[in-house]
Enzyme design. Structure first.
Site, PDB file in Angstrom:
ATOM      1  N   GLY A  11       0.807  -1.209   0.000  1.00  0.00           N
ATOM      2  CA  GLY A  11       0.000   0.000   0.000  1.00  0.00           C
ATOM      3  C   GLY A  11       0.839   1.257   0.000  1.00  0.00           C
ATOM      4  O   GLY A  11       0.461   2.268   0.591  1.00  0.00           O
ATOM      5  N   VAL A  16      -1.190   6.122   4.223  1.00  0.00           N
ATOM      6  CA  VAL A  16      -0.365   5.489   5.251  1.00  0.00           C
ATOM      7  C   VAL A  16       0.944   4.974   4.670  1.00  0.00           C
ATOM      8  O   VAL A  16       2.031   5.277   5.164  1.00  0.00           O
ATOM      9  CB  VAL A  16      -1.144   4.342   5.929  1.00  0.00           C
ATOM     10  CG1 VAL A  16      -0.255   3.590   6.911  1.00  0.00           C
ATOM     11  CG2 VAL A  16      -2.386   4.877   6.630  1.00  0.00           C
ATOM     12  N   GLY A  17       0.840   4.185   3.602  1.00  0.00           N
ATOM     13  CA  GLY A  17       2.024   3.566   3.032  1.00  0.00           C
ATOM     14  C   GLY A  17       3.028   4.549   2.476  1.00  0.00           C
ATOM     15  O   GLY A  17       4.242   4.370   2.623  1.00  0.00           O
ATOM     16  N   TYR A 137     -15.621  -3.104   8.905  1.00  0.00           N
ATOM     17  CA  TYR A 137     -14.191  -2.758   8.820  1.00  0.00           C
ATOM     18  C   TYR A 137     -13.490  -3.068  10.142  1.00  0.00           C
ATOM     19  O   TYR A 137     -12.384  -3.617  10.157  1.00  0.00           O
ATOM     20  CB  TYR A 137     -14.045  -1.276   8.480  1.00  0.00           C
ATOM     21  CG  TYR A 137     -12.615  -0.811   8.392  1.00  0.00           C
ATOM     22  CD1 TYR A 137     -11.823  -1.129   7.297  1.00  0.00           C
ATOM     23  CD2 TYR A 137     -12.049  -0.031   9.397  1.00  0.00           C
ATOM     24  CE1 TYR A 137     -10.509  -0.698   7.203  1.00  0.00           C
ATOM     25  CE2 TYR A 137     -10.734   0.412   9.317  1.00  0.00           C
ATOM     26  CZ  TYR A 137      -9.969   0.069   8.223  1.00  0.00           C
ATOM     27  OH  TYR A 137      -8.659   0.488   8.139  1.00  0.00           O
ATOM     28  N   THR A 165      -4.925   6.277  15.283  1.00  0.00           N
ATOM     29  CA  THR A 165      -6.163   7.035  15.354  1.00  0.00           C
ATOM     30  C   THR A 165      -6.466   7.620  13.970  1.00  0.00           C
ATOM     31  O   THR A 165      -5.825   7.272  12.981  1.00  0.00           O
ATOM     32  CB  THR A 165      -6.048   8.137  16.422  1.00  0.00           C
ATOM     33  OG1 THR A 165      -7.323   8.733  16.628  1.00  0.00           O
ATOM     34  CG2 THR A 165      -5.028   9.196  16.027  1.00  0.00           C
ATOM     35  N   ASN A 166      -7.428   8.533  13.869  1.00  0.00           N
ATOM     36  CA  ASN A 166      -7.805   9.134  12.593  1.00  0.00           C
ATOM     37  C   ASN A 166      -6.611   9.865  11.967  1.00  0.00           C
ATOM     38  O   ASN A 166      -6.045  10.769  12.585  1.00  0.00           O
ATOM     39  CB  ASN A 166      -8.938  10.141  12.800  1.00  0.00           C
ATOM     40  CG  ASN A 166     -10.158   9.512  13.426  1.00  0.00           C
ATOM     41  OD1 ASN A 166     -10.856   8.732  12.800  1.00  0.00           O
ATOM     42  ND2 ASN A 166     -10.410   9.853  14.682  1.00  0.00           N
ATOM     43  N   LEU A 167      -6.257   9.459  10.761  1.00  0.00           N
ATOM     44  CA  LEU A 167      -5.075   9.997  10.094  1.00  0.00           C
ATOM     45  C   LEU A 167      -5.444  11.001   9.013  1.00  0.00           C
ATOM     46  O   LEU A 167      -6.515  10.924   8.411  1.00  0.00           O
ATOM     47  CB  LEU A 167      -4.263   8.867   9.470  1.00  0.00           C
ATOM     48  CG  LEU A 167      -3.743   7.784  10.420  1.00  0.00           C
ATOM     49  CD1 LEU A 167      -3.115   6.650   9.614  1.00  0.00           C
ATOM     50  CD2 LEU A 167      -2.741   8.362  11.403  1.00  0.00           C
ATOM     51  N   TRP A 241     -22.397  16.179   7.794  1.00  0.00           N
ATOM     52  CA  TRP A 241     -23.210  15.153   8.456  1.00  0.00           C
ATOM     53  C   TRP A 241     -23.141  15.288   9.975  1.00  0.00           C
ATOM     54  O   TRP A 241     -22.086  15.611  10.544  1.00  0.00           O
ATOM     55  CB  TRP A 241     -22.713  13.774   8.066  1.00  0.00           C
ATOM     56  CG  TRP A 241     -23.294  13.268   6.780  1.00  0.00           C
ATOM     57  CD1 TRP A 241     -23.690  14.009   5.697  1.00  0.00           C
ATOM     58  CD2 TRP A 241     -23.547  11.905   6.434  1.00  0.00           C
ATOM     59  NE1 TRP A 241     -24.158  13.197   4.710  1.00  0.00           N
ATOM     60  CE2 TRP A 241     -24.094  11.896   5.122  1.00  0.00           C
ATOM     61  CE3 TRP A 241     -23.355  10.697   7.090  1.00  0.00           C
ATOM     62  CZ2 TRP A 241     -24.455  10.712   4.477  1.00  0.00           C
ATOM     63  CZ3 TRP A 241     -23.711   9.513   6.445  1.00  0.00           C
ATOM     64  CH2 TRP A 241     -24.257   9.519   5.152  1.00  0.00           C
ATOM     65  N   ARG A 248     -13.126  14.003  18.125  1.00  0.00           N
ATOM     66  CA  ARG A 248     -12.217  13.145  17.378  1.00  0.00           C
ATOM     67  C   ARG A 248     -10.763  13.563  17.620  1.00  0.00           C
ATOM     68  O   ARG A 248     -10.450  14.732  17.828  1.00  0.00           O
ATOM     69  CB  ARG A 248     -12.519  13.211  15.881  1.00  0.00           C
ATOM     70  CG  ARG A 248     -13.817  12.540  15.463  1.00  0.00           C
ATOM     71  CD  ARG A 248     -13.758  11.034  15.630  1.00  0.00           C
ATOM     72  NE  ARG A 248     -14.996  10.399  15.200  1.00  0.00           N
ATOM     73  CZ  ARG A 248     -16.026  10.148  15.994  1.00  0.00           C
ATOM     74  NH1 ARG A 248     -15.968  10.503  17.275  1.00  0.00           N
ATOM     75  NH2 ARG A 248     -17.102   9.554  15.543  1.00  0.00           N
TER      76      ARG A 248
END
Length: 359
Positions: A11, A16-17, A137, A165-167, A241, A248
């Site tokens: 990836g 991330v990768g 997921y 966590t959220n990246l 939304w 977060r």
């Protein structure tokens, strides 16, 4: 790992990768292997087998995954569980068959229960039900975590699961249907500012760079306005939304990559497996330990971009989990802490986004 070790980053083109790849290069590692999806389909077991037989990597970062935000997770539930489990099974299986020296498996803090005590410790895993919208997921990532743990226990492998966590960061996904909350907000608010400023050249270049279903850079003004409006993007306001109340935690992707390479260099499974009778929850949270509300994040992004319109929240849409703050005490105790805060990170990502529109 030494600088000549053969390292496969699965990836390596994604958020991330690519961050892990760049971090390895900066540290002087010079024998990296990466394959795009067109070169290697990780869901095809025969292709994965052939790749490992040919390349013989010594170390593997498993950063490949099928990911998305709350809308995508809730809509494509079968895809999220099936694709991720298939990718994980193929790569972890070949890591074992080829006796690689070490694997780093990347999951997500969505593995934790919806009502987990905050901040979420590693020991919160499997203590109560998951958040419904991203359950498929999360289950896939729990399966990967447990597969690493189980191979370590039974076969003495050195597979380390980490749960970021959220990246957000360079090479993020800005698709309006499939992206995570922060890049989606940046793109929506950027396009709203373009509408407010009558910057049609900016809108055209944005759409040309990242197509939106139903319109392209040659579409009429009315077609563009109508389609953007269906995503809650107008000159006067942006609709998001939920209520804006969920809290977060966000981690700059390059910080995450630095933590991953640090763990790969310094931490082995025996460091994490302290209970010899029941070895579990040996994964490591990666985060900042700092949270902000979605509403405050939207305000920060608006201020960064210079958008003077209104942010509206559609409370008929789901919020997801109200809090998802990670306990990062284990990672901190091992010797690593984050560097980039959310204010600097949003500015860095918006600059990256706009510079990649106008290339």
């Amino acid at each position: 790992m030494n600088k000549e070790s053969k390292i496969y980053v699965a990836g390596h083109k994604g958020l991330v990768g690519s961050a892990i790849w760049d971090n390895l290069v900066k540290r002087g590692y010079n024998n990296l292997v990466g394959k795009s999806h067109s070169e290697l389909d990780l869901m095809d077991n025969s292709q994965v087998k052939e790749f490992f037989f040919k390349e013989k990597p010594e170390y593997v970062f498993l950063a490949a995954a099928y990911v998305g935000g709350i809308m995508a997770n809730n809509t494509y539930r079968a895809d999220f569980i099936y694709r991720n489990i298939t990718i994980q099974n193929n790569i972890i299986g070949e890591c074992y068959r080829h006796n690689i020296k070490k694997l780093l498996f990347l999951g997500s803090t969505c593995i934790y229960p919806k009502d987990a005590p905050q901040p979420m410790k590693e020991d919160s895993l499997l203590t109560s039900p998951l958040e419904y919208t991203n359950e498929p997921y999360a289950i896939a990532k729990i399966a990967g975590l447990k597969m690493c743990e189980s191979f370590n226990i039974q076969y003495g492998t050195n597979y380390i699961p980490v749960m970021p966590t959220n990246l957000y960061g360079p090479n993020d996904n800005f698709d309006l249907e499939r992206s995570h909350v922060l890049p989606a907000m940046i793109r929506k608010i950027h396009l709203a500012k373009c509408l407010k400023d009558n910057n049609w050249s900016g809108i055209s270049k944005d759409i040309a760079r990242r197509p939106i279903l139903g319109i392209n850079s040659k579409s009429s003004v009315d077609e563009i306005v109508s389609t953007l409006g269906s995503y809650g993007i107008t000159a006067s306001h942006v609709e998001l939304w939920g209520s804006g109340k969920p809290m977060r935690e966000f981690l700059w992707s390059e910080d995450m990559a630095d933590a991953c390479v640090f763990i790969m260099e310094e931490i082995d499974f025996p460091h994490l497996a302290k209970n010899k009778e029941e070895i579990r929850n040996c994964h490591i949270n990666i985060g900042t330990g700092i949270e902000t509300s979605i509403k405050n994040l939207a305000t920060l992004i608006s201020d960064t971009i210079g958008y003077l319109g209104t942010i509206k929240f559609n409370t008929s849409k789901p919020d997801g989990t109200m809090r998802k703050l990670t306990d990062v005490s284990k990672l901190n105790s091992l010797g690593w802490r984050h560097k980039i805060g959310i204010e600097d990170g949003v500015n860095l990502l918006y600059n990256w986004y706009t510079s990649n529109i106008y290339k």
